[in-house]
Design a protein around this motif. Structure first.
Motif, mmCIF file in Angstrom:
data_model
loop_
_atom_site.group_PDB
_atom_site.id
_atom_site.type_symbol
_atom_site.label_atom_id
_atom_site.label_comp_id
_atom_site.label_asym_id
_atom_site.label_seq_id
_atom_site.Cartn_x
_atom_site.Cartn_y
_atom_site.Cartn_z
ATOM 1 N N THR A 41 43.336 46.749 23.891
ATOM 2 C CA THR A 41 42.732 46.877 22.548
ATOM 3 C C THR A 41 41.345 47.536 22.551
ATOM 4 O O THR A 41 40.707 47.591 21.503
ATOM 5 N N ARG A 89 47.681 37.313 31.175
ATOM 6 C CA ARG A 89 47.730 38.444 32.106
ATOM 7 C C ARG A 89 48.221 37.997 33.491
ATOM 8 O O ARG A 89 48.840 38.771 34.214
ATOM 9 N N LYS A 133 50.008 52.679 20.816
ATOM 10 C CA LYS A 133 50.692 51.682 19.990
ATOM 11 C C LYS A 133 51.924 52.284 19.306
ATOM 12 O O LYS A 133 52.938 51.610 19.126
ATOM 13 N N THR A 183 45.584 34.600 25.341
ATOM 14 C CA THR A 183 44.118 34.504 25.457
ATOM 15 C C THR A 183 43.435 35.392 24.424
ATOM 16 O O THR A 183 42.215 35.406 24.329
ATOM 17 N N GLY A 184 44.205 36.139 23.659
ATOM 18 C CA GLY A 184 43.622 37.033 22.650
ATOM 19 C C GLY A 184 43.446 36.327 21.316
ATOM 20 O O GLY A 184 43.865 35.172 21.134
ATOM 21 N N GLN A 185 42.824 37.002 20.377
ATOM 22 C CA GLN A 185 42.546 36.422 19.053
ATOM 23 C C GLN A 185 43.838 35.989 18.371
ATOM 24 O O GLN A 185 43.988 34.853 17.943
ATOM 25 N N LEU A 186 44.789 36.912 18.273
ATOM 26 C CA LEU A 186 46.017 36.622 17.543
ATOM 27 C C LEU A 186 46.927 35.678 18.327
ATOM 28 O O LEU A 186 47.457 34.709 17.772
ATOM 29 N N LEU A 244 50.774 43.483 32.037
ATOM 30 C CA LEU A 244 51.395 44.636 31.381
ATOM 31 C C LEU A 244 50.991 45.972 32.000
ATOM 32 O O LEU A 244 51.531 47.010 31.624
ATOM 33 N N TYR A 301 44.445 55.070 21.677
ATOM 34 C CA TYR A 301 44.941 53.725 21.348
ATOM 35 C C TYR A 301 46.066 53.811 20.313
ATOM 36 O O TYR A 301 47.133 53.208 20.486
HETATM 37 N N1 LIG Z 1 41.704 43.915 17.212
HETATM 38 C C1 LIG Z 1 42.030 44.687 16.172
HETATM 39 O O1 LIG Z 1 41.172 45.039 15.322
HETATM 40 C C2 LIG Z 1 43.451 45.127 15.962
HETATM 41 C C3 LIG Z 1 43.753 46.004 14.907
HETATM 42 C C4 LIG Z 1 45.087 46.375 14.707
HETATM 43 C C5 LIG Z 1 46.081 45.900 15.543
HETATM 44 N N2 LIG Z 1 45.743 45.076 16.577
HETATM 45 C C6 LIG Z 1 46.832 44.603 17.449
HETATM 46 O O2 LIG Z 1 46.924 43.197 17.267
HETATM 47 C C7 LIG Z 1 47.349 42.572 18.482
HETATM 48 C C8 LIG Z 1 46.437 41.428 18.806
HETATM 49 O O3 LIG Z 1 45.103 41.924 18.924
HETATM 50 P P1 LIG Z 1 43.875 40.973 19.279
HETATM 51 O O4 LIG Z 1 42.715 41.446 18.478
HETATM 52 O O5 LIG Z 1 44.321 39.548 19.223
HETATM 53 O O6 LIG Z 1 43.647 41.403 20.796
HETATM 54 P P2 LIG Z 1 42.593 40.828 21.848
HETATM 55 O O7 LIG Z 1 41.847 39.685 21.273
HETATM 56 O O8 LIG Z 1 41.859 41.996 22.380
HETATM 57 O O9 LIG Z 1 43.565 40.259 22.967
HETATM 58 C C9 LIG Z 1 44.388 41.096 23.702
HETATM 59 C C10 LIG Z 1 45.308 40.264 24.534
HETATM 60 O O10 LIG Z 1 46.081 41.149 25.344
HETATM 61 C C11 LIG Z 1 45.942 40.763 26.700
HETATM 62 N N3 LIG Z 1 46.034 41.886 27.615
HETATM 63 C C12 LIG Z 1 45.299 43.017 27.635
HETATM 64 N N4 LIG Z 1 45.663 43.799 28.684
HETATM 65 C C13 LIG Z 1 46.660 43.134 29.316
HETATM 66 C C14 LIG Z 1 47.454 43.408 30.464
HETATM 67 N N5 LIG Z 1 47.287 44.515 31.181
HETATM 68 N N6 LIG Z 1 48.394 42.496 30.826
HETATM 69 C C15 LIG Z 1 48.572 41.361 30.114
HETATM 70 N N7 LIG Z 1 47.852 41.038 29.031
HETATM 71 C C16 LIG Z 1 46.909 41.919 28.634
HETATM 72 C C17 LIG Z 1 44.569 40.139 26.777
HETATM 73 O O11 LIG Z 1 44.452 39.382 27.957
HETATM 74 P P3 LIG Z 1 43.007 39.131 28.648
HETATM 75 O O12 LIG Z 1 42.375 38.032 27.831
HETATM 76 O O13 LIG Z 1 43.325 38.740 30.017
HETATM 77 O O14 LIG Z 1 42.250 40.424 28.556
HETATM 78 C C18 LIG Z 1 44.569 39.324 25.493
HETATM 79 O O15 LIG Z 1 45.306 38.142 25.634
HETATM 80 C C19 LIG Z 1 47.429 43.696 19.514
HETATM 81 O O16 LIG Z 1 48.748 44.126 19.627
HETATM 82 C C20 LIG Z 1 46.575 44.810 18.923
HETATM 83 O O17 LIG Z 1 47.005 46.091 19.360
HETATM 84 C C21 LIG Z 1 44.470 44.669 16.791
#
Ligand SMILES: NC(=O)c1ccc[n+]([C@@H]2O[C@H](COP(=O)([O-])OP(=O)(O)OC[C@H]3O[C@@H](n4cnc5c(N)ncnc54)[C@H](OP(=O)(O)O)[C@@H]3O)[C@@H](O)[C@H]2O)c1
Length: 288
Positions: free
Chosen positions: A61, A31, A128, A8-11, A36, A124
């Motif tokens: 995040t 989730r 990580k 459900t997240g961006q990536l 998690l 954060y």
């Molecule tokens: N965003 C950034 O700028 C950034 C920068 C560097 C690295 N990253 C890394 O890149 C990856 C992808 O990031 P993103 O931007 O795609 O993240 P995102 O859009 O915030 O999505 C996070 C995902 O993690 C899920 N999640 C959060 N808490 C959870 C839990 N307790 N149990 C199960 N699932 C859970 C969310 O589910 P829900 O939809 O239910 O909340 C969602 O599917 C992550 O590993 C992040 O640390 C991100």
């Protein structure tokens, strides 16, 4: 079979699209199936599904909120990543863990190499890094991919925030002394799928090409969207946030080159394609 977390997240959403496009056998988790914040259940879940590989996109995040929810952030990003790594070890699965520029201290102006010293400046980043440490300690067949400044169609991000900025306003103040690279999830997803289908294990940095400040990114977004807004460039000290951010988020792509993976397109090009994907240019307003 590949198991993808956080769909459900961006990536996660774009990784799923890419796997579907290639006709790969995969399951995606939300989730609901895989919480998690409950690390005890995580290991069994993965062992039960017995994937050949895991692409672990899910994470806590909310960078600023993590300062006041440290336990939850450390559990989700640290402990649960460890449980996934333990499960992968037990069933012999490959693991690809998504990490972040925030594991570094953010000093200087040179791009960070993959093995440079880690010095996370906020909870954060620490959480990580805990995830990274477990993956490295437990597995041989792993990929760690550090990314930064993520934007994709399926979530909240800086680009969307800029596009949604009040259309009647003519000026916005944006930080100009944090330098890094945006990462467009639609560009990253194919690279991740290439990686997981390879045995070129290791640590990689993967962002769109080129460096900019947040203010420069904002200017480019407004320019491409045809919005006439002046970006006032301000120092980080004028925009205090609960979590400290690195000034230098530049990441070196040396290991990507050495392994023969293609670098991602420039960040300006990524913004263009993202605006097309979300219909941002059309909806942005001022363009004649
Ligand atoms: N965003 C950034 O700028 C950034 C920068 C560097 C690295 N990253 C890394 O890149 C990856 C992808 O990031 P993103 O931007 O795609 O993240 P995102 O859009 O915030 O999505 C996070 C995902 O993690 C899920 N999640 C959060 N808490 C959870 C839990 N307790 N149990 C199960 N699932 C859970 C969310 O589910 P829900 O939809 O239910 O909340 C969602 O599917 C992550 O590993 C992040 O640390 C991100």
């Amino acid at each position: 079979m590949i198991l993808v977390t956080g769909i459900t997240g961006q990536l996660g959403a774009d990784v799923v699209k890419e796997l579907e496009r290639r006709g790969e056998n995969f399951i995606g988790t939300t989730r609901k199936e895989l919480d998690l914040s409950n690390p005890e259940e995580v290991k069994n879940f993965i062992i039960e599904k017995k994937p050949d590989a895991v692409i672990h996109c899910a994470a806590y995040t909310a960078v600023d909120k993590a300062e006041s929810e440290a336990e939850l952030a450390l559990t989700v990003n640290g402990l649960s990543t460890r449980k996934i790594a333990e499960a992968c070890r037990e069933i012999g699965a490959k693991m690809l863990y998504i990490s972040t520029d925030y594991v570094f201290g953010g000093d200087g102006e040179t791009p960070y190499e993959i093995s440079d010293e880690k010095a996370p400046q906020n909870i954060y980043g620490k959480s990580k890094l805990l995830g990274e440490d477990s993956v490295i300690a437990l597995l041989r067949n792993y990929f760690i991919v550090r990314i930064s400044w993520v934007f994709g169609a399926g979530g909240k991000n800086f680009v969307k925030t800029m596009l949604n900025f009040d259309k009647r306003r003519k000026k916005i103040s944006v930080v100009d002394d944090q330098i890094g690279s945006p990462t467009y999830t639609a560009d990253l997803a194919p690279l991740l799928v290439d990686m997981i289908n390879s045995d070129k294990y290791g640590i990689y940095h993967a962002t769109n090409e080129g460096f900019c400040s947040w203010a420069e990114l904002a200017e480019e977004i407004f320019k491409q969207a045809g919005r006439e807004i002046t970006v006032e460039k301000i120092p980080t000290s004028d925009y205090p946030t609960p979590a400290k951010r690195p000034f230098n988020s530049r990441l070196s792509k040396k290991s990507l080159d050495e392994a023969g993976f293609n670098r991602l397109p420039s960040w300006q090009d990524a913004v263009t394609r993202f605006l097309t994907e979300i219909g941002g240019i059309k909806n942005a307003g001022n363009k004649k």
